[in-house]
Scaffold this motif. Sequence first.
Motif, PDB file in Angstrom:
ATOM      1  N   VAL A  72       0.588 -13.032   3.956  1.00 40.60           N
ATOM      2  CA  VAL A  72       1.734 -13.650   4.633  1.00 40.60           C
ATOM      3  C   VAL A  72       1.278 -14.022   6.037  1.00 40.60           C
ATOM      4  CG1 VAL A  72       4.056 -13.255   5.549  1.00 40.60           C
ATOM      5  CG2 VAL A  72       3.431 -12.360   3.291  1.00 40.60           C
ATOM      6  N   SER A 123       0.853  -1.185   0.000  1.00 38.56           N
ATOM      7  CA  SER A 123       0.000   0.000   0.000  1.00 38.56           C
ATOM      8  C   SER A 123       0.893   1.241   0.000  1.00 38.56           C
ATOM      9  CB  SER A 123      -0.941  -0.062   1.209  1.00 38.56           C
ATOM     10  OG  SER A 123      -1.804   1.036   1.242  1.00 38.56           O
ATOM     11  N   LYS A 180     -14.077   9.939   0.229  1.00 39.47           N
ATOM     12  CA  LYS A 180     -14.326  11.267  -0.361  1.00 39.47           C
ATOM     13  C   LYS A 180     -14.775  11.067  -1.823  1.00 39.47           C
ATOM     14  CE  LYS A 180     -10.517  12.989   2.568  1.00 39.47           C
ATOM     15  NZ  LYS A 180      -9.851  11.749   2.975  1.00 39.47           N
ATOM     16  N   ALA A 184       2.820   2.865   2.278  1.00 34.95           N
ATOM     17  CA  ALA A 184       4.191   2.762   2.804  1.00 34.95           C
ATOM     18  C   ALA A 184       5.002   1.751   2.000  1.00 34.95           C
ATOM     19  CB  ALA A 184       4.157   2.368   4.282  1.00 34.95           C
ATOM     20  N   SER A 241      -1.433   8.618   8.700  1.00 35.23           N
ATOM     21  CA  SER A 241      -1.559   9.574   7.605  1.00 35.23           C
ATOM     22  C   SER A 241      -0.695   9.164   6.427  1.00 35.23           C
ATOM     23  CB  SER A 241      -1.163  10.979   8.061  1.00 35.23           C
ATOM     24  OG  SER A 241       0.237  11.066   8.209  1.00 35.23           O
ATOM     25  N   VAL A 242      -1.088   9.641   5.264  1.00 32.15           N
ATOM     26  CA  VAL A 242      -0.331   9.386   4.034  1.00 32.15           C
ATOM     27  C   VAL A 242       1.077   9.953   4.179  1.00 32.15           C
ATOM     28  CG1 VAL A 242      -0.170  10.115   1.629  1.00 32.15           C
ATOM     29  CG2 VAL A 242      -2.339   9.270   2.542  1.00 32.15           C
ATOM     30  N   ARG A 245     -12.220   0.544   4.939  1.00 33.23           N
ATOM     31  CA  ARG A 245     -10.753   0.557   4.941  1.00 33.23           C
ATOM     32  C   ARG A 245     -10.187   0.288   3.553  1.00 33.23           C
ATOM     33  NH1 ARG A 245      -6.588   2.568   8.046  1.00 33.23           N
ATOM     34  NH2 ARG A 245      -4.711   1.683   7.190  1.00 33.23           N
ATOM     35  N   VAL A 270       2.457  -3.263   7.100  1.00 33.14           N
ATOM     36  CA  VAL A 270       1.206  -4.026   7.115  1.00 33.14           C
ATOM     37  C   VAL A 270      -0.017  -3.220   7.535  1.00 33.14           C
ATOM     38  CG1 VAL A 270       2.206  -6.324   7.301  1.00 33.14           C
ATOM     39  CG2 VAL A 270       2.000  -4.935   9.350  1.00 33.14           C
ATOM     40  N   ARG A 297      -5.822   5.398  -0.191  1.00 31.84           N
ATOM     41  CA  ARG A 297      -7.057   5.228   0.577  1.00 31.84           C
ATOM     42  C   ARG A 297      -7.853   6.528   0.798  1.00 31.84           C
ATOM     43  NH1 ARG A 297      -6.729  -0.016   2.073  1.00 31.84           N
ATOM     44  NH2 ARG A 297      -4.584  -0.694   2.280  1.00 31.84           N
ATOM     45  N   ASP A 310       1.088   2.939   9.120  1.00 37.84           N
ATOM     46  CA  ASP A 310       0.060   2.846  10.161  1.00 37.84           C
ATOM     47  C   ASP A 310       0.314   1.743  11.182  1.00 37.84           C
ATOM     48  OD1 ASP A 310      -1.265   4.829   8.776  1.00 37.84           O
ATOM     49  OD2 ASP A 310      -3.171   3.741   8.613  1.00 37.84           O
ATOM     50  N   ASP A 365      -2.145  -8.646   0.717  1.00 40.21           N
ATOM     51  CA  ASP A 365      -3.274  -9.586   0.739  1.00 40.21           C
ATOM     52  C   ASP A 365      -4.500  -9.067  -0.011  1.00 40.21           C
ATOM     53  OD1 ASP A 365      -3.907  -7.627   2.560  1.00 40.21           O
ATOM     54  OD2 ASP A 365      -4.379  -8.981   4.206  1.00 40.21           O
ATOM     55  N   GLU A 366      -4.498  -7.797  -0.390  1.00 45.20           N
ATOM     56  CA  GLU A 366      -5.659  -7.309  -1.159  1.00 45.20           C
ATOM     57  C   GLU A 366      -5.500  -7.718  -2.625  1.00 45.20           C
ATOM     58  OE1 GLU A 366      -7.286  -3.366  -0.232  1.00 45.20           O
ATOM     59  OE2 GLU A 366      -5.604  -3.144   1.138  1.00 45.20           O
TER      60      GLU A 366
HETATM   61  C1  LIG Z   1     -11.180   5.807   4.213  1.00 45.93           C
HETATM   62  C2  LIG Z   1      -9.845   6.381   4.575  1.00 45.93           C
HETATM   63  C3  LIG Z   1      -9.615   7.747   4.431  1.00 45.93           C
HETATM   64  C4  LIG Z   1      -8.382   8.293   4.751  1.00 45.93           C
HETATM   65  N1  LIG Z   1      -8.184   9.634   4.580  1.00 45.93           N
HETATM   66  C5  LIG Z   1      -6.963  10.164   4.832  1.00 45.93           C
HETATM   67  C6  LIG Z   1      -6.709  11.535   4.587  1.00 45.93           C
HETATM   68  O1  LIG Z   1      -7.591  12.292   4.195  1.00 45.93           O
HETATM   69  N2  LIG Z   1      -5.454  12.001   4.815  1.00 45.93           N
HETATM   70  C7  LIG Z   1      -4.454  11.190   5.264  1.00 45.93           C
HETATM   71  O2  LIG Z   1      -3.305  11.634   5.439  1.00 45.93           O
HETATM   72  N3  LIG Z   1      -4.670   9.877   5.523  1.00 45.93           N
HETATM   73  C8  LIG Z   1      -5.905   9.352   5.319  1.00 45.93           C
HETATM   74  N4  LIG Z   1      -6.133   8.029   5.564  1.00 45.93           N
HETATM   75  C9  LIG Z   1      -5.069   7.223   6.190  1.00 45.93           C
HETATM   76  C10 LIG Z   1      -4.071   6.718   5.153  1.00 45.93           C
HETATM   77  O3  LIG Z   1      -4.735   6.143   4.068  1.00 45.93           O
HETATM   78  C11 LIG Z   1      -3.163   5.687   5.831  1.00 45.93           C
HETATM   79  O4  LIG Z   1      -2.437   6.395   6.835  1.00 45.93           O
HETATM   80  C12 LIG Z   1      -2.220   5.019   4.860  1.00 45.93           C
HETATM   81  O5  LIG Z   1      -2.940   4.243   3.935  1.00 45.93           O
HETATM   82  C13 LIG Z   1      -1.246   4.122   5.609  1.00 45.93           C
HETATM   83  O6  LIG Z   1      -0.521   3.371   4.695  1.00 45.93           O
HETATM   84  P1  LIG Z   1       0.168   1.996   5.116  1.00 45.93           P
HETATM   85  O7  LIG Z   1       0.858   1.498   3.884  1.00 45.93           O
HETATM   86  O8  LIG Z   1       0.933   2.189   6.355  1.00 45.93           O
HETATM   87  O9  LIG Z   1      -1.014   1.029   5.551  1.00 45.93           O
HETATM   88  P2  LIG Z   1      -2.261   0.476   4.759  1.00 45.93           P
HETATM   89  O10 LIG Z   1      -2.714   1.476   3.764  1.00 45.93           O
HETATM   90  O11 LIG Z   1      -3.225  -0.011   5.781  1.00 45.93           O
HETATM   91  O12 LIG Z   1      -1.695  -0.782   3.951  1.00 45.93           O
HETATM   92  C14 LIG Z   1      -1.247  -1.952   4.543  1.00 45.93           C
HETATM   93  C15 LIG Z   1      -1.446  -3.083   3.539  1.00 45.93           C
HETATM   94  O13 LIG Z   1      -0.840  -4.277   4.045  1.00 45.93           O
HETATM   95  C16 LIG Z   1      -1.711  -5.373   3.829  1.00 45.93           C
HETATM   96  N5  LIG Z   1      -1.338  -6.435   4.768  1.00 45.93           N
HETATM   97  C17 LIG Z   1      -1.438  -6.411   6.128  1.00 45.93           C
HETATM   98  N6  LIG Z   1      -0.983  -7.555   6.663  1.00 45.93           N
HETATM   99  C18 LIG Z   1      -0.584  -8.329   5.626  1.00 45.93           C
HETATM  100  C19 LIG Z   1      -0.034  -9.634   5.531  1.00 45.93           C
HETATM  101  N7  LIG Z   1       0.234 -10.368   6.631  1.00 45.93           N
HETATM  102  N8  LIG Z   1       0.236 -10.157   4.310  1.00 45.93           N
HETATM  103  C20 LIG Z   1      -0.010  -9.407   3.187  1.00 45.93           C
HETATM  104  N9  LIG Z   1      -0.531  -8.169   3.221  1.00 45.93           N
HETATM  105  C21 LIG Z   1      -0.817  -7.627   4.427  1.00 45.93           C
HETATM  106  C22 LIG Z   1      -3.082  -4.740   4.083  1.00 45.93           C
HETATM  107  O14 LIG Z   1      -4.134  -5.519   3.560  1.00 45.93           O
HETATM  108  C23 LIG Z   1      -2.924  -3.424   3.338  1.00 45.93           C
HETATM  109  O15 LIG Z   1      -3.199  -3.578   1.981  1.00 45.93           O
HETATM  110  C24 LIG Z   1      -7.360   7.455   5.258  1.00 45.93           C
HETATM  111  C25 LIG Z   1      -7.602   6.081   5.433  1.00 45.93           C
HETATM  112  C26 LIG Z   1      -8.820   5.549   5.090  1.00 45.93           C
HETATM  113  C27 LIG Z   1      -9.083   4.080   5.296  1.00 45.93           C
END
Ligand SMILES: Cc1cc2nc3c(=O)[nH]c(=O)nc-3n(C[C@H](O)[C@H](O)[C@H](O)COP(=O)(O)OP(=O)(O)OC[C@H]3O[C@@H](n4cnc5c(N)ncnc54)[C@H](O)[C@@H]3O)c2cc1C
Length: 424
Positions: A81, A11, A48, A13, A299-300, A133, A112, A43, A281, A35-36
């Motif tokens: 995983v 995703s 929005k 990160a 946050s992004v 989510r 993750v 996201r 996150d 896993d998606e």
């Molecule tokens: C509806 C919504 C609106 C948002 N609006 C804002 C906004 O306006 N501004 C802002 O800054 N942030 C916003 N955010 C937050 C922002 O999207 C997140 O902070 C950001 O997506 C975090 O990224 P990440 O890669 O850390 O985690 P995630 O985006 O959660 O991605 C983690 C990925 O890892 C996968 N995963 C987890 N465990 C495993 C495993 N064991 N094996 C394989 N895959 C796995 C998950 O399925 C997921 O696809 C919003 C979030 C949502 C849900």
Amino acid sequence: MSVGTLIVGASQAGIQLALSLRDAGEGGPITLVGDEPHAPYQRPPLSKSYLQGDIGFDQLLLRAPEYLAGQDISVLTGELVNWVELEGEGPSGVALTASGETLWFDKLALTVGASPRRLAVSGADLDGVMYLRTANDAAKLRQLQGEAESVVVVGGGFIGLEAAAVARAQGKTVTVVEAADRLMGRAVAPVVSGFYLDAHARRGVTIRLNAEVVSLTGRDARVQSVELSDGSSLPADLVIIGIGVMPRTELADQLDLVCDGGIVVDRFARTSNPNVVAAGDCTVQPDWRTGSGKVRLESVQNAIIQAKAAAATLAGRVESDLPVPRFWSEQFDLKLRIAGLSRGHDYYLVRGAPERESFSVLYYHDDALMAVDSVNAPGDYMAVQKALTQGSTIRAQDARDVSVSLRELIRPAPAEARRIRPRS
Ligand SMILES: Cc1cc2nc3c(=O)[nH]c(=O)nc-3n(C[C@H](O)[C@H](O)[C@H](O)COP(=O)(O)OP(=O)(O)OC[C@H]3O[C@@H](n4cnc5c(N)ncnc54)[C@H](O)[C@@H]3O)c2cc1C
């Protein structure tokens, strides 16, 4: 022979980490596993413009698949995983997926993310009860929202309120149920919570504060109402639950990494095992100003910054940028922009006119500027961001005067306030 870097979680990160690692000169294989069923996507639009139906899924993609292929980054989608093991203390090891794939690695990164906190009441598994989510959640919600008349949103945080605004803009009867005594209480001052309460009410959303959901009831497995502890019952053919998220720490637990409300990392994205990095996150990290404590930033911007630090660490460099934390939210025509972190403030002031839906709240600690929440006031947001980035301040006694732009009021911060910001 190098078997390469494995990044678990495809995703925001994860993709940033992969791209930054290539930029840093990593020549070996990089595999991003998620896993998606989709390639990495953004996201924020899920609550929005995508939920509203203004954009399609293709516009959510963070990079075109051809671009990632051109960078020689392999993306495995639809693969959970469920086991990971290091050889000794690492960095190399092996991961297994639920479908039986074996993924060997020389270096490991966990990106993750988090999953929605579940509502633990009877009826929460009825059809028509949704979390928000993933892109799949949002696509299903779009469809259900089209058919619904009465929507109840459980949780008055950013995601719940954004979803409520979209449903209301589509003409639905919308009620938001919040357990606390104000909206977005973890993030903003009471004056901002109060403003949003009134702004939603003016646009036809009913908000119930101090309201506890005790059960959801339905017929033929479909939700029909939300029951509250005061005995009231809210009709609902769609219930959207937005009561926060839980960082995914299952793999970190298998690796015995220290977790405390998330995977604990330092500002170089190193976990308690310095051979394993984590970003986004799923983590908690030191406060950006003081360098201490355990802060979770969902946050992004944070996902991107931490992923860059993690990539530098994997590439053998110790680098971290410490930008001012930023966040945004869009509810109806109200654009909230947040710069800095307001927790720990000892006072705040309001600049501008909440009644005209354009104002800012500036937060202070020991007379030093800490953060701003701006509603439809982008100039204030930019000025505070600039001041904080420079380690400067805007004196509270000057800031209320809206005839002077905040940018002109930026001054050197008191020496004590400058000192607590760690050096990058
Ligand atoms: C509806 C919504 C609106 C948002 N609006 C804002 C906004 O306006 N501004 C802002 O800054 N942030 C916003 N955010 C937050 C922002 O999207 C997140 O902070 C950001 O997506 C975090 O990224 P990440 O890669 O850390 O985690 P995630 O985006 O959660 O991605 C983690 C990925 O890892 C996968 N995963 C987890 N465990 C495993 C495993 N064991 N094996 C394989 N895959 C796995 C998950 O399925 C997921 O696809 C919003 C979030 C949502 C849900």
